[in-house]
Motif scaffolding. Structure first.
Motif, PDB file in Angstrom:
ATOM      1  N   ARG A 100       0.834  -1.206   0.000  1.00 32.93           N
ATOM      2  CA  ARG A 100       0.000   0.000   0.000  1.00 32.93           C
ATOM      3  C   ARG A 100       0.869   1.257   0.000  1.00 32.93           C
ATOM      4  N   THR A 157      -6.278  -2.851   4.949  1.00 28.55           N
ATOM      5  CA  THR A 157      -5.465  -2.466   3.789  1.00 28.55           C
ATOM      6  C   THR A 157      -6.178  -2.813   2.497  1.00 28.55           C
ATOM      7  N   GLU A 167      -8.946  -0.306   1.761  1.00 30.64           N
ATOM      8  CA  GLU A 167      -8.446   0.952   1.205  1.00 30.64           C
ATOM      9  C   GLU A 167      -8.157   0.816  -0.290  1.00 30.64           C
ATOM     10  N   HIS A 220     -11.507   0.680  -2.154  1.00 33.39           N
ATOM     11  CA  HIS A 220     -12.153   1.988  -2.204  1.00 33.39           C
ATOM     12  C   HIS A 220     -11.480   2.902  -3.223  1.00 33.39           C
ATOM     13  N   ASP A 221     -10.170   2.840  -3.291  1.00 30.57           N
ATOM     14  CA  ASP A 221      -9.455   3.624  -4.302  1.00 30.57           C
ATOM     15  C   ASP A 221      -9.878   3.195  -5.706  1.00 30.57           C
TER      16      ASP A 221
END
Length: 228
Positions: free
Chosen positions: A77, A133, A136, A139-140
């Motif tokens: 990430r 993680t 995230e 969602h991106d």
């Protein structure tokens, strides 16, 4: 924390390695402190010198295994890149942990079969870091329009299940040479999981989009026949 002597540190490390192998082979219930001590070449009293109980030893091993996964995926990430590249890196990180920690797949699969009865808050915190993680990254991808919305846990199941199962069944497949593709590598499994995850997360095509190309091709062929 009081620092340990080199000798005490060495005996603790042997205990950790012996216990990891014992829990992977027999699960929490089947593992015994006597066998762990024998594997580590220490006395039973030395086990309790380092750890207050078998449960405490087991949870420390489980927690550290998930902490290793959490650190690897966090590094992916932090390295950045497109959501697709980060998801691919996330999958590779889990696969690399299974390769680096051969006791991880069987230990976790046995604990799942036991209903997670021996998982405590410290282990849950590490598993939450891993799923966090992934959340995230997903969602991106949704914000960028390259991933469709899916529950992160569903995506996690689709990633972890094949990777752990392929790792945990290596010896089984090696003993069944008649089984088709029994020599398949973990790397090829990881590559397959990556393709499936990216395909499953790809946004749905607009209704009727799949018909446009065939229709255009038919019109082109019809025009070609009329002009010939």
């Amino acid at each position: 924390m009081v620092s340990q002597s080199p000798r005490a540190s060495a005996s603790r490390a042997r205990l950790r390695a012996a216990a990891a192998a014992e829990f992977a082979a027999r699960g929490f219930a089947g593992a015994t402190v006597d066998r762990i001590a024998s594997r580590a070449r220490v006395t039973k009293a030395m086990v309790y010198y380092h750890f207050p109980s078998k449960a405490a030893l087991y949870r420390e091993i489980l927690r550290d295994l998930f902490a290793s996964v959490a650190e690897r995926v966090a590094a992916v990430r932090e390295a950045g890149g497109s959501p697709q590249a980060q998801l691919a890196g996330f999958i590779r990180a889990i696969n690399e942990t299974a390769l680096a920690e051969p006791t991880f797949p069987p230990t976790w699969l046995r604990e799942i079969a036991d209903g997670g009865r021996h998982v405590d808050e410290s282990v849950l915190r590490q598993t939450a870091r891993v799923v966090g993680t992934l959340t995230e990254i997903l969602h991106d991808g949704e914000a960028a329009g390259v991933f469709r919305p899916l529950p992160p846990l569903v995506v996690q199941f689709g990633i972890v299940g094949p990777l752990l199962l392929s790792a945990a069944t290596e010896s089984l497949r090696a003993n069944l040479p008649a089984l088709p593709l029994y020599k398949i590598s973990r790397e090829s499994i990881a590559a397959h999981v990556e393709r499936m995850a990216l395909a499953g997360l790809a946004p749905a095509a607009p209704a009727g989009a799949g018909l446009a190309a065939p229709d255009a091709e038919k019109a082109s062929r019809s025009k070609s026949r009329r002009s010939s």
